[in-house]
Write an enzyme that holds these catalytic residues in place. Structure first.
Site, mmCIF file in Angstrom:
data_model
loop_
_atom_site.group_PDB
_atom_site.id
_atom_site.type_symbol
_atom_site.label_atom_id
_atom_site.label_comp_id
_atom_site.label_asym_id
_atom_site.label_seq_id
_atom_site.Cartn_x
_atom_site.Cartn_y
_atom_site.Cartn_z
ATOM 1 N N GLU A 58 99.653 129.513 61.187
ATOM 2 C CA GLU A 58 100.854 129.218 61.982
ATOM 3 C C GLU A 58 101.839 130.378 61.906
ATOM 4 O O GLU A 58 103.044 130.213 61.660
ATOM 5 C CB GLU A 58 101.474 127.893 61.531
ATOM 6 C CG GLU A 58 100.498 126.731 61.732
ATOM 7 C CD GLU A 58 101.103 125.366 61.439
ATOM 8 O OE1 GLU A 58 102.258 125.307 60.983
ATOM 9 O OE2 GLU A 58 100.410 124.361 61.689
ATOM 10 N N GLU A 79 93.055 123.004 61.485
ATOM 11 C CA GLU A 79 93.906 122.012 60.834
ATOM 12 C C GLU A 79 94.094 120.838 61.781
ATOM 13 O O GLU A 79 94.472 121.040 62.944
ATOM 14 C CB GLU A 79 95.249 122.634 60.453
ATOM 15 C CG GLU A 79 96.138 121.738 59.604
ATOM 16 C CD GLU A 79 97.361 122.492 59.090
ATOM 17 O OE1 GLU A 79 97.200 123.633 58.602
ATOM 18 O OE2 GLU A 79 98.479 121.956 59.195
#
Length: 809
Positions: free
Chosen positions: A426, A502
């Site tokens: 991220e 994820e």
């Protein structure tokens, strides 16, 4: 550097006085015992790094050590609730040691598997250096500053975790991984000095290639022979190669490649993770100068954009979980058995993969994944140059990222379990043009060191326009969440392979149920909006009906992964609860709700969702408990497999037979509660496969103890995990029991932690007592060094004492 001639003179002069270990050409010993520690308030060193500083009043301890876990939970701790609401600070470690004169011809290195964070090291008052990254392994050369014979050496380590917050989750503080003292001759295999690859593998033969990095720290040039033998797991020599008369200059590091063919190789698989060993030897005129062993596996794999992941030509769905590095009540201090227990629990669920979110793991985790047959996505960074926390690694990015990435890849590239490199999670540069440049730079570094594994990033903005994907430098397109876009992936990313790096962010408290269960709670409303509208006591439902707004339910996620071949696999957020990030709540919560298993290691109900889908075990899991208000409407769920229907009974009366609707992985009955017994029977073609009963529990009457292993090693490190359940007189778990359980121990062992899985508990993990949470709590026992048996006793008011015996062997 050392003279080659002097080496043999010195060695010959002192050999008779040396122990067998001293005569070894290479030693690598744990350097973890008998350190001294002080937690200080001031950044001023006060002379702590001086060799002659008086540390007699400092605390004695063994490493690994995490001082944060010993602290008090407080919402005002600078780490914040996201960091676990535990303190950071500034700590100093000192160790005094001596070396025999007969080892003065050797080179000595101190190796740290990880220190959180900003560590600085001195030896005998000489400054060796600094490493900011708390997850990276590193070493220093002690040789120029060591004293031998009767003189003592002092190693000093400063650990500065005072600038907070520097992590989005619980980091721990201190020398929290193992430390090693390594000795070698001046001509030796360098740190992480081999790289084993298997470029050609079939069922009949495998070509094994070994790259050696050899360092000459003698004063002069020398000539040597390099020999390597390959051994199977059972110790049989199955290949060998050699390079003769290799000349190396003084101060030079030379890379030498050798190859050998292995016939009928035993492949590393998930079911049979066969390990091999390459034994490399450096010799001069028939004298052994160095010996270096490298464990590796023989396997081959690839990702296909249409058919997903293949291991040894077998289609294999990656069934993974993300794991943070903390070990629950033990904090960040590494313990091999605690890691092994976590992996065992995940494998029992059916998981076959681990993502090391979001940092290089402890070496022990990779060793265990090699041995146990688990695929690893090995991740390096949670941020690049753009910060996520005020004092995070972005402050050190420009100076350290290349060194840290190189050290990570070189350390871990021989592990057969590692099949994916992730260079970021991220990353904020996803939405910045600098992301293109940095992605290319990092990927080029990885490929320079290892071309055998694909590179990915976990992107929470996984579009083709994302700068990381746009760079063209990645091999796998990594999706963090965004399950609504997965079906369109072949059109959005034509010809690209897919990995769900994820997924989920589903939320659960063990033993708590919100009804109606078919109504999904999306908590919080948005990631950046504080959440105050949940349940009293900060609980989340253990049905599959509570998730974060960026996530998805277990049902929605697995439906997609299971039914689409091109989706190579998934990594659930998360396998275990972890300290910090208590989504959706803030204080008084202090740990996460994401896990399939709570912080103490007790499975939540969704664990059995995956066990019924992922494992080969027969599963019939019925929930919730059966203690409710009379007349209350209760949703009864069942996860099951190897069956085509389940029938539910209430007090002997059938409530009907049900089969899973399309797209669902459970059956459900809506039942008007009556005390008594619910019984579920699963059948396949009319034949009973499994039965399960749940009884209404009476008053708490018994403490029931069980241990994960009846016998543990008397090595001072091994652990036994003892579960304490509060039951009624008939042995039924009391689902809301919160009795305070007091533990005591007779024998050569220690109670090192207690826990109960309650995300809101502020009790010290070091306490020897713990309230049950929804009927359960845990005590962790560390073995002493004396064989025998120990007795753990558990007491609470109004119940008889319980005890369990554990053998130390």
């Amino acid at each position: 550097m050392r003279s080659f001639v002097l080496f043999f003179m010195v060695a010959g002069l002192f050999l008779s006085a040396c122990t067998h270990e001293d005569k070894e050409v290479r030693t690598r010993n744990k350097f973890t015992g008998d350190w001294k520690f002080a937690l200080v308030d001031s950044l001023d060193s006060n002379g702590y790094h001086h060799a002659d500083f008086d540390d007699s009043n400092w605390r004695r301890l063994d490493l690994p050590h995490d001082w944060s876990i010993e602290g008090t939970f407080n919402e005002n701790n600078p780490s914040g609730v996201g960091g676990g609401a535990l303190p950071g600070g500034l700590g100093w470690y000192r160790k005094t040691f001596s070396l025999p004169e007969c080892q003065s011809n050797k080179m000595f290195f101190i190796e740290f598997d990880g220190v959180y964070m900003n560590s600085e090291v001195w030896i005998n008052g000489h400054y060796l250096g600094k490493r900011p990254n708390g997850y990276i392994s590193f070493r220093y050369d002690l040789t120029p500053y060591l004293l031998f014979g009767e003189k003592e050496n002092v190693i000093v380590v400063k650990v500065d975790n005072s600038a907070q917050p520097n992590s989005r989750w619980y980091s721990g503080s201190g020398i929290y991984r193992n430390v090693w003292l390594t000795s070698v001759n001046p001509l030796h295999l360098d740190q992480w000095g081999t790289f084993v690859t298997t470029p050609e593998v079939t069922q009949d033969a495998a070509l094994v290639h070994i790259e050696h990095s050899i360092r000459n720290d003698f004063d002069g040039d020398t000539t040597f022979q390099l020999l390597v033998d390959i051994f199977s797991a059972d110790g049989q020599k199955i290949g060998s190669a050699r390079a003769a008369d290799v000349r190396i200059a003084a101060g030079e590091t030379k890379v030498i490649d050798l190859s050998t063919e292995v016939s009928q190789p035993e492949l590393w698989t998930l079911e049979n993770p066969a390990m091999h060993t390459a034994v490399s030897r450096i010799e001069t005129d028939g004298t052994l100068i160095d010996k270096y062993e490298t464990d590796f596996g023989i396997r081959f794999f690839h990702f296909d954009h249409e058919k997903g992941f293949f291991l040894n030509d077998q289609p294999t769905k990656i069934l993974g979980v993300c794991m943070h590095h903390d070990l629950g009540a033990l904090g960040a201090a590494v313990n091999r058995r605690a890691i092994e227990r976590q992996l065992e629990i995940m494998k029992e669920m059916g998981a076959n993969a681990i993502r090391t979110s979001h940092n290089p793991p402890a070496p022990e985790l990779l060793e265990l994944c090699d041995e146990m047959g688990l695929i690893v996505m090995n991740e390096t960074f949670d941020m690049w140059a753009k910060a996520k926390s005020d004092y995070d690694y972005s402050l050190y990015w420009d100076e350290w990222h290349e060194r840290d990435l190189r050290d990570h890849i070189r350390r871990d590239r021989n592990h057969p379990s590692v099949m994916i490199w992730s260079i970021g999670n991220e990353i904020l540069e996803q939405w910045d043009s600098t992301g293109i440049r940095i992605t290319k730079e990092l990927a080029s570094i990885v490929r320079e060191l290892d071309k055998t594994r694909p590179i990915t990033t976990g992107n929470n903005g996984p579009s083709p326009g994302n700068s990381l994907n746009k760079s063209g430098a990645l091999d796998l397109v990594g999706f963090n969440y965004h399950h609504e876009d997965w079906l369109d992936f072949p059109n959005t990313f034509p010809g690209e392979p897919f990995i769900a790096t994820e997924t989920n962010s589903s939320l659960h408290s063990r033993g708590h149920y919100d009804m109606p269960s078919d109504s999904v709670r999306i908590w919080p409303k948005r990631w950046d909006i504080p959440f105050y509208d949940g349940n009293p006591g900060n609980s989340c439902s253990a049905y599959d009906n509570c998730r974060a707004p960026w996530g998805s339910t277990h049902t929605d996620t697995w439906n997609l992964i299971k039914n689409n071949d091109y989706m190579s696999g998934m990594f659930i957020w998360t396998g275990f609860d972890y300290l910090g990030e208590p989504t959706p709540y803030q204080w008084p919560s202090r740990s996460s709700y994401f896990g399939m298993v709570d912080l103490a290691g007790f499975p939540k109900d969704p664990y059995f969702f995956y066990k019924s889908e992922w494992s080969e075990d027969t599963v019939l899991h019925v929930f919730p408990h059966w203690n409710w208000e009379e007349g209350q409407t209760i949703d009864v769920w069942a996860y099951y497999n190897y069956s085509d229907e389940v029938e539910l009974f209430l007090n002997g009366e059938s409530l009907g037979t049900k089969s899973k609707p399309e797209g669902r992985f459970n059956v459900m009955w809506r039942v008007d509660y009556q005390p008594g017994t619910i019984r579920a029977v699963s059948r396949l073609e009319g034949q009973v496969v499994a039965e399960k009963e749940i009884h209404t529990a009476g008053e708490p009457a018994i403490i029931s103890l069980s241990v994960d292993r009846q016998s543990i090693d008397a090595d001072g490190n091994d652990l036994a995990f003892v579960s304490a359940l509060v039951t009624d007189k008939d042995g039924n778990l009391v689902p809301d029991a919160d009795n305070l359980i007091k533990f005591s121990l007779d024998g050569e062992a220690t109670i090192v932690a207690t826990d109960n899985g309650d995300q809101t508990s502020h009790a010290s993990f070091q306490a020897t007592q713990r309230k049950a949470f929804n009927g359960k709590c845990l005590a962790v026992i560390k073995a002493g060094r004396k064989p025998g048996s120990v007795m753990l006793k558990a007491n609470t008011s109004g119940m008889p004492e319980a005890g369990i015996r554990i053998e130390l062997k």
